[in-house]
Design a protein around this motif. Structure first.
Motif, PDB file in Angstrom:
ATOM      1  N   ALA A 102      25.508  73.952  28.591  1.00 27.26           N
ATOM      2  CA  ALA A 102      24.973  72.802  29.319  1.00 27.26           C
ATOM      3  C   ALA A 102      24.069  71.973  28.428  1.00 27.26           C
ATOM      4  O   ALA A 102      23.683  72.395  27.331  1.00 27.26           O
ATOM      5  N   VAL A 103      23.711  70.794  28.934  1.00 28.90           N
ATOM      6  CA  VAL A 103      22.783  69.893  28.259  1.00 28.90           C
ATOM      7  C   VAL A 103      21.481  69.879  29.053  1.00 28.90           C
ATOM      8  O   VAL A 103      21.491  69.735  30.288  1.00 28.90           O
ATOM      9  N   THR A 108      21.295  68.752  32.968  1.00 28.52           N
ATOM     10  CA  THR A 108      21.830  67.441  33.338  1.00 28.52           C
ATOM     11  C   THR A 108      23.349  67.386  33.271  1.00 28.52           C
ATOM     12  O   THR A 108      23.974  66.556  33.937  1.00 28.52           O
ATOM     13  N   GLU A 109      23.949  68.264  32.458  1.00 27.85           N
ATOM     14  CA  GLU A 109      25.402  68.293  32.360  1.00 27.85           C
ATOM     15  C   GLU A 109      25.872  69.723  32.129  1.00 27.85           C
ATOM     16  O   GLU A 109      25.438  70.357  31.161  1.00 27.85           O
ATOM     17  N   ILE A 110      26.699  70.219  32.994  1.00 23.96           N
ATOM     18  CA  ILE A 110      27.324  71.534  32.804  1.00 23.96           C
ATOM     19  C   ILE A 110      28.647  71.303  32.073  1.00 23.96           C
ATOM     20  O   ILE A 110      29.618  70.813  32.667  1.00 23.96           O
ATOM     21  N   LYS A 111      28.685  71.626  30.805  1.00 21.50           N
ATOM     22  CA  LYS A 111      29.897  71.381  30.017  1.00 21.50           C
ATOM     23  C   LYS A 111      30.918  72.503  30.185  1.00 21.50           C
ATOM     24  O   LYS A 111      32.121  72.280  30.029  1.00 21.50           O
ATOM     25  N   LYS A 168      19.944  68.919  40.802  1.00 20.53           N
ATOM     26  CA  LYS A 168      20.546  69.477  39.599  1.00 20.53           C
ATOM     27  C   LYS A 168      20.159  70.958  39.461  1.00 20.53           C
ATOM     28  O   LYS A 168      19.014  71.336  39.760  1.00 20.53           O
ATOM     29  N   GLU A 224      21.892  70.650  23.657  1.00 14.56           N
ATOM     30  CA  GLU A 224      23.003  71.413  24.207  1.00 14.56           C
ATOM     31  C   GLU A 224      22.775  72.887  23.931  1.00 14.56           C
ATOM     32  O   GLU A 224      22.361  73.265  22.819  1.00 14.56           O
TER      33      GLU A 224
END
Length: 254
Positions: free
Chosen positions: A38-39, A59-62, A78, A98
């Motif tokens: 994630a980020v 903020t972002e689950i990659k 979030k 990241e």
């Protein structure tokens, strides 16, 4: 878990750091409730009754590597990392960073498995240690290097060659050296009828029948001391794909 958080707050207020035993990557993966790539977002401070947290949103689950991301605590819609405010030895966490994060689902002093061990920043496409774990690994590596430096060096003795033939004799001297040039080569005795096997003519030295160059058993040199290696210094898988595969394999071995 509220009780655990309150206990952590008391320990932090007393200036005590939470500690945990060192865990291998496989052990961390097995203990984690959720594993994500994630980020990180910007840190904020959140109060929950008498307990204060430093909260870092994902903020972002990659990649949801394992577990259910919905189990994680949420802040402003979030999933987020809740760190008890004031606890020592938190890793450096920057907005936009990241990471691979191996997480507990419930709130505690630190959401990272092994108390801050389960965080692996991805820097320039490579998996790295977080700041806290890197300091520990560097200390282990230095201790290992000091241990190796303190070991006495083992000199490999030089073995003199054997089986060197003396000039003109057709037999080995058995000493590993060639007679000096000034020393006359020994004159072989005149041919005589060889005595019966196992007997020697009176007054003469026994001369073995020439059988070509004498051979001697090969000399086995001392076993070389292997380069010291340390199982106490962990090795990190830096390729993100292989790192993820190692996490999944560890989870599958549960």
């Amino acid at each position: 878990m509220k009780r655990l958080a309150l206990l952590g707050a008391l320990l932090a207020g007393a200036g005590l750091a939470t500690t945990a035993p060192d865990l291998t990557l496989q052990q961390q993966a097995k203990k984690a409730d959720v594993i994500v790539r994630a980020v990180l977002g910007a840190a904020t401070t959140v109060k929950d009754g008498d307990v204060t947290y430093t909260v870092i949103p994902l903020t972002e689950i990659k990649d949801a590597v394992a577990g259910d991301v919905a189990r994680l605590p949420v802040h402003e819609g979030k999933p987020a990392l809740f760190f008890l405010r004031g606890v020592d030895d938190l890793p450096t966490l920057g907005s936009g960073q990241e990471v691979f994060a191996l997480l507990y689902a419930a709130r505690a002093d630190s959401p990272l498995v092994g108390f801050n061990q389960g965080l692996y920043p991805v820097v320039n496409g490579q998996v790295t240690w977080n700041s806290v774990t890197k300091a520990r690994v560097d200390a282990l590596a230095k201790a290992e290097a000091d241990r190796q430096a303190a070991q006495p060096a083992t000199a490999n003795p030089t073995t003199a060659p054997t089986g060197t033939a003396a000039a003109g004799t057709g037999a080995s001297t058995g000493t590993g050296t060639t007679p000096p040039a000034s020393q006359p080569a020994p004159t072989p005795p005149a041919p005589t009828t060889p005595p019966a096997s196992g007997t020697t003519a009176p007054g003469t030295a026994a001369t073995p029948a020439p059988t070509g160059p004498a051979t001697t058993p090969p000399v086995t040199p001392p076993a070389a001391t292997p380069a010291a290696t340390s199982s106490s210094v962990p090795v990190l898988i830096t390729d993100p794909v292989k790192f993820r595969e190692a996490l999944v394999a560890a989870r599958g071995s549960q």
